[in-house]
Write a protein that holds these residues in place. Structure first.
Motif, PDB file in Angstrom:
ATOM      1  N   CYS A  15      71.459  20.081  19.267  1.00  0.00           N
ATOM      2  CA  CYS A  15      72.663  19.383  18.839  1.00  0.00           C
ATOM      3  C   CYS A  15      72.591  17.921  19.257  1.00  0.00           C
ATOM      4  CB  CYS A  15      73.885  20.058  19.453  1.00  0.00           C
ATOM      5  SG  CYS A  15      75.435  19.268  18.975  1.00  0.00           S
ATOM      6  N   CYS A  18      76.063  17.165  21.651  1.00  0.00           N
ATOM      7  CA  CYS A  18      76.212  17.600  23.043  1.00  0.00           C
ATOM      8  C   CYS A  18      74.886  17.967  23.692  1.00  0.00           C
ATOM      9  CB  CYS A  18      77.185  18.781  23.118  1.00  0.00           C
ATOM     10  SG  CYS A  18      76.488  20.324  22.484  1.00  0.00           S
ATOM     11  N   GLN A  20      73.017  20.577  23.143  1.00  0.00           N
ATOM     12  CA  GLN A  20      72.772  22.009  23.187  1.00  0.00           C
ATOM     13  C   GLN A  20      71.523  22.368  22.394  1.00  0.00           C
ATOM     14  OE1 GLN A  20      74.083  24.619  24.628  1.00  0.00           O
ATOM     15  NE2 GLN A  20      73.626  26.363  23.353  1.00  0.00           N
ATOM     16  N   CYS A  37      76.847  24.194  15.882  1.00  0.00           N
ATOM     17  CA  CYS A  37      76.451  24.241  17.279  1.00  0.00           C
ATOM     18  C   CYS A  37      77.286  25.294  18.006  1.00  0.00           C
ATOM     19  CB  CYS A  37      76.660  22.864  17.902  1.00  0.00           C
ATOM     20  SG  CYS A  37      76.398  22.845  19.685  1.00  0.00           S
ATOM     21  N   ALA A  39      77.871  25.430  21.059  1.00  0.00           N
ATOM     22  CA  ALA A  39      78.596  24.868  22.197  1.00  0.00           C
ATOM     23  C   ALA A  39      79.794  24.029  21.768  1.00  0.00           C
ATOM     24  CB  ALA A  39      77.654  24.035  23.054  1.00  0.00           C
ATOM     25  N   CYS A  40      79.604  23.156  20.785  1.00  0.00           N
ATOM     26  CA  CYS A  40      80.681  22.234  20.424  1.00  0.00           C
ATOM     27  C   CYS A  40      81.132  22.375  18.982  1.00  0.00           C
ATOM     28  CB  CYS A  40      80.262  20.791  20.712  1.00  0.00           C
ATOM     29  SG  CYS A  40      79.077  20.121  19.535  1.00  0.00           S
TER      30      CYS A  40
HETATM   31 ZN   LIG Z   1      76.907  20.630  20.244  1.00  0.00          ZN
END
Ligand SMILES: [Zn+2]
Length: 60
Positions: A15, A18, A20, A37, A39-40
């Motif tokens: 990503c 972030c 990731q 993603c 994570a975000c």
């Molecule tokens: Zn991310």
């Protein structure tokens, strides 16, 4: 005729928002896929990691 036995391939992404590093297994379709993603939630481009990863039955 539908595809019922498509090989799963490993896709990887990093990503840009972030940082990731993620991976996912998907039926073989195209060299690149757009996904979110984990994570975000930003849109990321996942690419094949090296090639086809065959899922096989290996009797023990
Ligand atoms: Zn991310």
């Amino acid at each position: 005729m539908s595809i019922t036995n498509a090989p799963l391939v490993l896709y990887v992404y990093r990503c840009t928002v972030c940082g990731q590093a993620g991976k996912l297994h998907l039926p073989e379709s195209s060299p690149e896929v757009t996904t979110a993603c984990s994570a975000c939630g930003a849109e990321v481009l996942a690419e094949w990691d090296g090639g086809v990863e065959l899922v096989t039955d290996q009797p023990d």
